[in-house]
Design a protein around this motif. Structure first.
Motif, mmCIF file in Angstrom:
data_model
loop_
_atom_site.group_PDB
_atom_site.id
_atom_site.type_symbol
_atom_site.label_atom_id
_atom_site.label_comp_id
_atom_site.label_asym_id
_atom_site.label_seq_id
_atom_site.Cartn_x
_atom_site.Cartn_y
_atom_site.Cartn_z
ATOM 1 N N MET A 213 0.693 -1.529 -0.016
ATOM 2 C CA MET A 213 -0.085 -0.131 0.447
ATOM 3 C C MET A 213 0.745 1.110 -0.035
ATOM 4 N N MET A 214 2.135 1.279 1.123
ATOM 5 C CA MET A 214 2.782 2.118 0.865
ATOM 6 C C MET A 214 3.758 2.505 -0.861
ATOM 7 N N THR A 215 3.876 1.374 -1.441
ATOM 8 C CA THR A 215 4.207 1.081 -2.282
ATOM 9 C C THR A 215 3.347 2.321 -3.722
ATOM 10 N N ASP A 216 2.189 1.928 -3.505
ATOM 11 C CA ASP A 216 1.730 2.400 -4.329
ATOM 12 C C ASP A 216 1.038 3.709 -3.663
ATOM 13 N N ILE A 217 0.883 4.044 -2.848
ATOM 14 C CA ILE A 217 0.704 5.506 -2.593
ATOM 15 C C ILE A 217 2.148 5.832 -3.523
ATOM 16 N N GLN A 218 3.584 5.646 -3.104
ATOM 17 C CA GLN A 218 4.307 6.413 -3.050
ATOM 18 C C GLN A 218 4.550 6.443 -5.000
ATOM 19 N N VAL A 219 3.909 5.431 -5.782
ATOM 20 C CA VAL A 219 4.375 5.521 -7.142
ATOM 21 C C VAL A 219 3.057 6.916 -7.834
ATOM 22 N N GLY A 220 2.098 6.907 -6.997
ATOM 23 C CA GLY A 220 0.800 7.781 -7.308
ATOM 24 C C GLY A 220 0.890 9.195 -6.897
ATOM 25 N N HIS A 221 2.049 9.112 -5.997
ATOM 26 C CA HIS A 221 2.459 10.636 -5.335
ATOM 27 C C HIS A 221 3.819 10.780 -6.764
ATOM 28 N N ALA A 222 4.282 9.830 -6.956
ATOM 29 C CA ALA A 222 5.120 10.195 -8.369
ATOM 30 C C ALA A 222 4.475 10.718 -9.431
ATOM 31 N N ILE A 223 2.784 9.767 -9.780
ATOM 32 C CA ILE A 223 2.461 10.358 -11.113
ATOM 33 C C ILE A 223 2.148 11.500 -11.306
ATOM 34 N N ALA A 224 1.587 12.216 -9.411
ATOM 35 C CA ALA A 224 0.966 13.650 -9.461
ATOM 36 C C ALA A 224 1.455 14.586 -9.503
ATOM 37 N N MET A 225 2.960 14.123 -9.270
ATOM 38 C CA MET A 225 3.889 15.727 -9.138
ATOM 39 C C MET A 225 4.917 15.509 -10.474
ATOM 40 N N GLY A 226 5.046 14.425 -11.071
ATOM 41 C CA GLY A 226 5.575 13.827 -11.815
ATOM 42 C C GLY A 226 7.565 13.619 -12.527
ATOM 43 N N THR A 265 -3.744 15.144 -6.653
ATOM 44 C CA THR A 265 -4.669 13.624 -6.487
ATOM 45 C C THR A 265 -4.210 13.050 -8.063
ATOM 46 N N ALA A 266 -4.310 11.758 -8.575
ATOM 47 C CA ALA A 266 -3.551 10.520 -9.535
ATOM 48 C C ALA A 266 -4.669 9.952 -10.303
ATOM 49 N N HIS A 267 -4.611 10.070 -11.467
ATOM 50 C CA HIS A 267 -5.109 9.436 -12.807
ATOM 51 C C HIS A 267 -4.446 8.493 -13.262
ATOM 52 N N CYS A 268 -5.339 7.087 -13.907
ATOM 53 C CA CYS A 268 -4.933 6.597 -14.734
ATOM 54 C C CYS A 268 -4.793 7.133 -16.009
ATOM 55 N N ASP A 269 -4.931 8.250 -16.276
ATOM 56 C CA ASP A 269 -4.680 8.667 -18.065
ATOM 57 C C ASP A 269 -3.833 9.847 -17.768
ATOM 58 N N ASP A 270 -3.000 10.358 -16.242
ATOM 59 C CA ASP A 270 -1.666 11.141 -15.587
ATOM 60 C C ASP A 270 -1.054 10.081 -16.029
ATOM 61 N N PHE A 271 -0.238 8.373 -15.935
ATOM 62 C CA PHE A 271 0.526 8.462 -16.451
ATOM 63 C C PHE A 271 0.375 8.212 -18.193
ATOM 64 N N PHE A 272 -0.823 8.080 -19.015
ATOM 65 C CA PHE A 272 -0.426 8.098 -20.179
ATOM 66 C C PHE A 272 -0.252 9.776 -20.666
ATOM 67 N N TRP A 273 -0.998 10.409 -19.884
ATOM 68 C CA TRP A 273 -0.543 11.713 -20.514
ATOM 69 C C TRP A 273 1.146 11.793 -20.451
ATOM 70 N N LYS A 274 1.493 11.723 -19.299
ATOM 71 C CA LYS A 274 3.119 12.436 -19.617
ATOM 72 C C LYS A 274 4.137 10.716 -20.162
ATOM 73 N N LEU A 275 3.252 9.605 -20.043
ATOM 74 C CA LEU A 275 4.222 8.685 -20.610
ATOM 75 C C LEU A 275 4.958 8.968 -22.124
ATOM 76 N N ARG A 276 5.927 8.853 -21.786
ATOM 77 C CA ARG A 276 7.299 8.960 -23.535
ATOM 78 C C ARG A 276 7.512 7.545 -24.033
ATOM 79 N N GLY A 277 7.784 6.970 -23.933
ATOM 80 C CA GLY A 277 8.021 5.895 -24.421
ATOM 81 C C GLY A 277 7.930 4.178 -23.738
ATOM 82 N N SER A 278 8.281 3.326 -24.262
ATOM 83 C CA SER A 278 8.298 1.758 -23.639
ATOM 84 C C SER A 278 9.562 1.224 -24.268
#
Length: 852
Positions: A213-226, A265-278
């Motif tokens: 759960m802490m890891t999910d919060i950390q990743v969500g925080h990273a997505i929200a904060m860029g 707040t974080a949303h799934c679309d934030d990940f794809f909005w900031k995604l630049r490659g794979s």
């Protein structure tokens, strides 16, 4: 002038009689007196005048005093009297202040006296402190000997952060969930600390869930904060799994107290909005995965741009309504009016959301088209990266062979690569119970004076075949002696097939030629390439900065193809032979090749052919590094900002770690392994110490972790796995039954079909009828000389095959190979039966193609 009366002269008692001289003398006396009087009068007169002047001045001064000075003096006097009064008051206040100060001085003196008393007491305590400390330590030691030091893991029924962190560390180290509590107690006992609290397996599972759960919060925080973090590196690589993980992560963060504190707040679309490659390997499913990610990014980008345009209210309400109606009509036409009218309320809401998305995408396209080209490029950029280790692996393998060549290679299994694999089975088997690895180590240590490690060709290891070629060529004579030693050391002297084939291979000049080519490729291109990819000091290089290096590498391929003497000439230098001009990675291997080269007449030709084939494969696996590619168009800042790893080691290694973890902890779930890995990879403990440091965070994590554990995610995943596999089994079973039924029906049609034996009638049959006739001979005549259907592409070939089958049937003396045949002539009904069977044959062939 006033008259002056002189007093009469008194007669002197001794007066004598006056004479002439006396009269003269008198006259002189009178004159003298007169002069004196005159002078005196003049002086008096002047004095009077001065008095008059002085009187006038005095009077003037007096007037001045009366008019100017005296009023000022009076004012001054009044002021002086006022100041005097104030002075009196100040004097009174000062007297009061002095009295208070004196009173306070008295209190201070009393307090000072008390402090002096305390000081004396403290000095006495200090003098006694050493003795008291010694006695206290002795009492503590005595008590510890009696009771032991007690360490509580929980406070008021809640395990502390340190206890939870210790449990997660033990789990990461390989301790089982059931043993964590006992291990903590045993370690405490070894240190002289009594731990009365023992964590149960359920509690440890909850602690693991809280870590996830802490890891999910950390990743969500990273997505929200860029920020940049690893999102997931588990075996769940499908898009649906990614969406599930992102939803879980962003929801966990958005509902947390941390999100409330930072106002994000974080949303799934934030990940794809900031995604630049794979990135990934070069498998077809990975490429498809990247295409899907690119499409999702484009969809999210257009929807967000459209939503921003709608929020800005730049469109008129009429225009907005028209767009919605148009999108709605398009959806209804695709769906059909009847199906649309039958939608439930929930389905209608879902339909309306799709319409809104269509409108947002349409507006987003307009916004994107109106942007400057540079801004549009940055916004829609999606870089598809690969793994440089796989590029080298495929380059060394060369061009992809045809299906026939691949089958032939599988059957024959020869060449240097296969020989290297056989050597791995003998000298370094992945199963330590098989092979001759101990004998190999001891024999080579005895013969050479040092150990020789055979590369892990038995396992999947990068560059292991090239490394094995180097080891074999350097110590070929020792390998031959070793195989002879293995032969003679058995109770019944001899070699297994693997050992015999390996010994034959290392003595075969053609195989040795291939070994030398692998060594030269490795030294000139392979090893330097991988060293550049790995980066300095083991830091993986940025994939986006490797374009110039890969272009130089291609040029080096061409140099070797044009001039093989760079590697095979008499005066070979590493400065021109090696790709980066650095020293030989293995000088001993290169010298062994040069020593062996005179015995290999085809080495030069094989080397050139190998490099040409490798270059073709290299170009196919490195299209992204072309000068007109997307990576070349990136600026230096963009390459740094969009950092991508140059290898797929993360995924490969994590999958291997998961397999190892499953061996040590068979009951560990995918979600637990994911939580362990991400907690360690993202340094979640440091993040939690910095950001999740208030009681509200602990309560939230504890509550959500318990909920997630109660969801029994692993059990549901296994159930879904069983359901999906049962559905696949049912589908395959149904397919087999349908095929069996179709085959039975078709065989009945073959039995009922009229057999054509006349050459003239054979030439008049249609293609379908010809196929039916051939199937009769294939199925019942067991004629294996009839070509495959795929090889009979026109009527002439079909007729020729059928006539040949008739000839062979006559030679065997059989008129009809079928066990039961219908004796009838070729007529319309027979033709109809043949046509029907032919159509059935076509449908079966199409079904086989679909199955393939």
């Amino acid at each position: 002038m006033a008259q002056i009366s002189l007093p009469p002269m008194a007669e002197h008692p001794n007066k004598r009689s006056p004479t002439h001289f006396d009269a003269t003398r008198k006259d002189c006396d009178y004159k003298g007196q007169l002069e004196t009087l005159k002078k005196k009068s003049s002086v008096d007169l002047r004095r009077e005048k001065r008095k008059d002047v002085s009187h006038a001045e005095t009077k003037s001064k007096l007037c001045h005093l009366e008019k100017d000075v005296i009023p000022g003096l009076k004012c001054t006097l009044v002021a002086t009297e006022s100041q005097l009064a104030q002075s009196e008051q100040a004097k009174l206040r000062l007297e009061e202040l002095v009295a208070r100060q004196q009173l306070e001085i008295g209190h201070v003196k009393k307090a000072l006296k008390v402090c002096m008393g305390h000081k004396d007491k403290l000095q006495k305590r200090v003098r006694r402190h050493a003795l008291v400390l010694v006695k206290a330590v002795q009492r503590a030691r005595d008590q510890a000997r009696k009771q032991g030091v007690i360490c509580r893991l929980h406070v008021k029924g809640i395990y502390t952060r340190r206890a939870c962190a210790l449990a997660r560390r033990l789990i990461k180290a390989g301790c089982s969930e059931r043993s964590v509590g006992k291990v903590i107690q045993d370690v405490g006992a070894a240190l002289g600390i009594r731990v009365p609290d023992c964590m149960s397996r359920t509690q440890v599972q909850r602690i693991e869930s809280e870590g996830g759960m802490m890891t999910d919060i950390q990743v969500g925080h990273a997505i929200a904060m860029g920020e940049k973090l690893a999102v997931d590196h588990t075996v769940e690589t499908q898009i649906s799994g990614l969406n599930t993980i992102l939803t879980q992560t962003t929801t966990a963060y958005s509902d947390s107290p941390l999100a409330e504190r930072v106002g994000k707040t974080a949303h799934c679309d934030d990940f794809f909005w900031k995604l630049r490659g794979s990135g990934g390997d070069h498998a077809s499913d990975v490429k498809k995965h990247q295409r899907v990610l690119d499409n999702l990014k484009e969809k999210v980008t257009l929807e967000r741009l459209g939503a921003e345009m709608i929020a800005s209210k730049t469109l008129e309400p009429v225009e907005m309504i028209q767009l919605i109606l148009k999108a709605r009509d398009v959806r209804i036409r695709k769906m059909g009016m009847e199906k649309f009218e039958g939608l439930s309320s929930v389905e209608r809401e879902h339909f309306d959301r799709k319409v809104d998305s269509d409108v947002e995408r349409a507006l987003g396209k307009e916004v994107l088209a109106s942007m400057p080209q540079e801004d549009r490029r940055k916004l829609t950029m999606f870089i598809r990266g690969g793994c440089c280790m796989h590029k080298d692996l495929n380059t060394c393998k060369g061009q992809k062979p045809s299906a026939a060549a691949s089958r032939a290679a599988q059957v024959t299994k020869c060449g240097a690569v296969h020989a290297a694999m056989l050597g791995g089975l003998i000298c370094h088997h992945k199963d330590d119970k098989k092979g001759q690895q101990n004998n190999f180590d001891w024999f080579f240590s005895y013969e050479l004076g040092h150990t020789v490690v055979y590369p892990g060709t038995s396992s999947t290891r990068y560059h292991s075949n090239c490394d094995a070629a180097s080891v074999i060529v350097k110590h070929r004579e020792t390998f031959i002696d070793f195989m002879e030693h293995v032969r003679e050391s058995k109770e019944k002297p001899g070699l297994t097939n693997v050992e015999k084939n390996f010994l034959t291979a290392i003595q075969d000049l053609c195989t040795l030629t291939e070994f030398c080519v692998l060594i030269l490729y490795s030294l000139a291109i392979g090893k330097p390439w991988l060293l550049h990819v790995r980066g300095a000091d083991g830091i993986i290089a940025n994939y986006l900065e490797l374009g110039p290096m890969h272009r130089r590498l291609r040029e080096h391929f061409i140099k070797i193809i044009d001039d093989p003497d760079l590697l095979l000439g008499e005066n070979v230098s590493h400065e021109t032979a090696v790709f980066d001009g650095m020293d030989w990675h293995d000088v001993e291997a290169f010298n062994a090749v040069r020593k062996l080269a005179p015995q290999l007449p085809h080495l030069r030709r094989i080397l050139v052919a190998f490099m040409k084939s490798a270059l073709v494969t290299y170009d196919r696996f490195t299209p992204e590094f072309r000068e007109d590619g997307l990576i070349a168009s990136l600026t230096k800042e963009e390459r740094k900002a969009y950092y991508m790893v140059s290898t797929n080691d993360g995924c490969e290694g994590d999958l291997g770690s998961f397999r190892v973890a499953k061996r040590t902890s068979p009951s560990i779930s995918v979600h637990q392994q994911r939580a362990h890995f991400m907690h360690d990879c993202n340094n979640t403990a440091k993040f939690a110490k910095k950001h999740l440091n208030i009681p509200a965070d602990d309560d939230y994590i504890r509550h959500k972790g318990k909920e997630r554990l109660e969801e029994k995610t692993e059990k549901k995943r296994k159930e879904r796995h069983v359901v999906v596999h049962k559905a696949k089994v049912q589908t395959r079973k149904k397919k087999r039954d349908d095929q069996a039924e179709k085959k039975t029906t078709y065989q009945g049609q073959l039995l009922r079909a009229v057999l054509i034996i006349s050459e003239d009638k054979v030439r008049t049959l249609t293609n379908n009828n010809l196929c039916i006739q051939l199937d009769i001979y294939r199925e019942y005549g067991k004629d294996r000389q009839i070509p495959l259907k795929t090889h009979l592409k026109n009527k002439a070939l079909l007729v020729a095959a059928l006539l040949a089958a008739l000839v062979r049937m006559r030679d065997f003396g059989e008129a009809d190979p079928r066990p039961e045949c219908i004796d009838s002539e070729v007529d319309g009904s027979g033709d109809e039966v043949v046509e029907e069977a032919g159509s059935e044959l076509e449908s079966e062939s199409e079904g086989e193609q679909e199955d393939a």
